[in-house]
Design an enzyme around this catalytic site. Sequence first.
Site, PDB file in Angstrom:
ATOM      1  N   ASP A   1       0.652  -1.415   0.001  1.00 20.55           N
ATOM      2  CA  ASP A   1       0.010  -0.257  -0.427  1.00 20.55           C
ATOM      3  C   ASP A   1       1.026   1.552  -0.014  1.00 20.55           C
ATOM      4  O   ASP A   1       1.841   1.481  -0.274  1.00 20.55           O
ATOM      5  CB  ASP A   1      -1.145   0.174   1.196  1.00 20.55           C
ATOM      6  CG  ASP A   1      -2.549   0.760   1.445  1.00 20.55           C
ATOM      7  OD1 ASP A   1      -2.084   1.991   0.404  1.00 20.55           O
ATOM      8  OD2 ASP A   1      -3.502  -0.502   0.825  1.00 20.55           O
TER       9      ASP A   1
ATOM     10  N   HIS B   1      -3.061   3.290  -4.489  1.00 17.05           N
ATOM     11  CA  HIS B   1      -2.147   2.851  -3.335  1.00 17.05           C
ATOM     12  C   HIS B   1      -1.188   2.171  -3.507  1.00 17.05           C
ATOM     13  O   HIS B   1      -0.570   1.530  -3.256  1.00 17.05           O
ATOM     14  CB  HIS B   1      -3.431   1.444  -3.056  1.00 17.05           C
ATOM     15  CG  HIS B   1      -4.464   2.301  -2.563  1.00 17.05           C
ATOM     16  ND1 HIS B   1      -4.397   3.076  -0.589  1.00 17.05           N
ATOM     17  CD2 HIS B   1      -5.754   1.879  -2.517  1.00 17.05           C
ATOM     18  CE1 HIS B   1      -5.270   3.211  -0.244  1.00 17.05           C
ATOM     19  NE2 HIS B   1      -6.465   2.344  -1.840  1.00 17.05           N
TER      20      HIS B   1
ATOM     21  N   GLU C   1      -9.643   2.099  -4.781  1.00 21.28           N
ATOM     22  CA  GLU C   1     -10.366   3.439  -4.770  1.00 21.28           C
ATOM     23  C   GLU C   1      -9.126   3.977  -5.823  1.00 21.28           C
ATOM     24  O   GLU C   1      -7.665   4.941  -5.098  1.00 21.28           O
ATOM     25  CB  GLU C   1      -9.424   4.162  -3.503  1.00 21.28           C
ATOM     26  CG  GLU C   1     -10.642   3.124  -2.438  1.00 21.28           C
ATOM     27  CD  GLU C   1     -10.039   3.466  -0.976  1.00 21.28           C
ATOM     28  OE1 GLU C   1     -11.081   4.079  -0.296  1.00 21.28           O
ATOM     29  OE2 GLU C   1      -8.875   3.563  -0.533  1.00 21.28           O
TER      30      GLU C   1
HETATM   31  C1  ACM Z   1     -10.815  -0.841   0.978  1.00 22.33           C
HETATM   32  O1  ACM Z   1     -11.595  -0.650   2.241  1.00 22.33           O
HETATM   33  N1  ACM Z   1     -10.266   0.441   0.314  1.00 22.33           N
HETATM   34  C2  ACM Z   1     -10.749  -1.808   0.177  1.00 22.33           C
END
Ligand code: ACM
Length: 766
Positions: A191, A266, A332
């Site tokens: 991440d 991410h 996201e």
């Molecule tokens: C997430 O909680 N962004 C998968």
Amino acid sequence: MKKVVIALVVLLPLMMKAQSITNFIPQPVSVEIKTGSFIIDEQTVIQFNEQQKEIKAAVDFFSSTIKSLSGFSLPKNTAKPKKIIFKIQSTQEIGNEGYQLSVTPFSLSIIANTKAGLLYGIQSILQQLPAIRTNAVLEIPCMEVKDYPRFKWRGMHLDVSRHFFSPEVIKEYIDLMATYKMNVFHWHLVDDGGWRIEIKKYPLLTQVGGWRVDKTNLPWGQRPQAQPGEQATYGGFYTQEQIKEIIAYAAAKNITIVPEIEMPGHVASAIAAYPALSCKQVPQLPLTGGNYNNISSNYCAGNDSVYQFLQNVLAEVIDLFPSAYIHIGGDEVDKDPWKKCARCQAKIKAKGLKNEEELQSYFIKEIEKFVIAKKRKIIGWDEILEGGLAPSAAVMSWRGEAGGVEAAKMHHEVIMSPGNPCYFDNYQAGPEGEPLAIGGMNTLKSVYDYEPIPKDLNTEEAKYVLGAQGNLWTEFITTAAHLEYMILPRMLALSEVLWSPAANKNWLGFNERLKSHTRGFDQKGLNYSKGNFKVNIKTISEKGSLQVDMFTEADNATIYYTTDGSTPDIGSTLYTKPFYITSSQIIKAVTVINGLVMSTKPAEQTFVIHKGVAKNVQYQTPYSTYYPANGANTLADGIKGTLDHGKNYHGFNGKDLVATIDLGNSQTISSINIGCIQSYRSWIFLPQSVKFEVSTDGLTFTEVGTETNSIPATEQSVFLKSFKANFKEQSVRFVRVIAKQIGNCPKGHPGEGKAGWMFADEIVIQ
Ligand code: ACM
Ligand code: ZN
């Protein structure tokens, strides 16, 4: 008649005993308790076929655990009066993970089709024994048990990017999962805040991407991005050797590890290591927390060398992890950098794509081709549905259940992991009295009540739901003790959801069985939440008056409370039934079981009694049905909200709040205020401004004040603010409050460009 009564009197103690002497979590498919018990002592032998390696591994686990609990080394395959028999033999009905137990005073047999079944049988036996070595005899009630799981994916996720947890902590997590028959560990290895898996071909991923500047003195949302020149000292990574060892450790406990190599968003950590992977190609450092701007978080989707890089990374990942599924993230993704990137735009054109959503879909499909060629399958968060789902991708539904429903209807495999109730980074009782969490609330009972098969699926479609998963993101979690607190006991509730037949679920029975498990946690020094003992304080607002009602999720509990601000205990007032509130006060309440206060902190609720209480509220546009709070008159129910926005607030998405309160007759008033909350991470922002108006006839309104908000929408702590107007006393019948919402989520917010929320708790009229 009489006969029936006698029969019940005789049966009842037996039935109750059966309930109280087994401590299974999850509850098995069938348990038949018999009289007597089997005691493990020096007169006990283990019998099994030593030629079968699979059995031997299970026997070794069992005998080493018994040795640690008792000091006995149980002999194997010799003559002793009492036998523990392990057998793998073809047994109908119990499947790949099921087992049968048969316990008599002289023999305890565990039979299964596989080693996994034997291991689960052992876990069930161990749940009947003390958690640690004591002087107590190792006694197991005589019984017949047949057991097998309802779902084949019983998952737990852990984010090791936002915080790196050592291999020892990972093994502890795996041990806890195994105890409760969970079988998939979703390891979120990549991440923005850190790349945690050694990739031999790209050493900078861990040497640079694995370390960030330490800002842990601040809450996540307030940590500023690192400046060039600051030392990156916080982080760590797993070597491939450590990963192999952890995979083997988990496999020995029937746990498959599904690695998540997040993409295409991410990945600020990967870009810190290799800036050329991004659209802007500018050097940067991994993120320190949630307060940053001008950072690249996405791979460039127009750069062919990015796809080559990811294939090389995935090749090493696939060589390490035997899992059939490789998680590729997909959530996201802020598409803005792609809109501004010449390479990304050229790719959209070259491939005949419509927009950036289709570019993401193209990206995932390219990756899927590679993974499939390696004989594995991809799984991704539900955003991978947008722009077109890759042909054989499985979907992990996290933004509610809609993504899972859509994918199952398209005959794609689905794992249910909706934020509510499967996000274990949410509070379980707080925020008051709990460690700082990301927000939201998933109580133990809400997890227990979860049904993974959505109602919108028919029987055929429901087969695509492989199971569900608890997710633990670690922005706010930096220690093993805190990690334990977030999953215990919620993981136990989820294990019963996923393993036990729906018809066997029983909240009161679970509470009863849970007691021996929490005693075991105490004995082992494991940290767990007592959030299920919190008192919930509700109100009933009717015909201009307000009553207080209190309840607790806990079984067999009583509630004691105070109204003067003092801390309640067993000497305080016992709650028996709803009562009227006629003056402003603070109620504090605790749950008591067997004379002991169980709540870690009293629940408290502030009541403001004012001229608008229990009066009718009319909205110009209705509040969101997601946030009904205490019904239509929530803004006039005398209850102030807390930092938990899920309770006592009405929410408005992308709309202004225009509320009119009819006081019923003329009243003299000189102030009005409205309480609001800001919770950036939950997309909730204060209004831009609030205008207050009054009227005598409900037709013509006069403004008595406007307050403009000066706190920026980018402020990330969760906080409350009242907007108010004080004015010269006047006699009015109607009050109107107009709160203007901010519009879209601010720049840099995950919801940038999408409508923000506005929340209000009470309009106080005095
Ligand atoms: C997430 O909680 N962004 C998968
Ligand atoms: Zn690009």
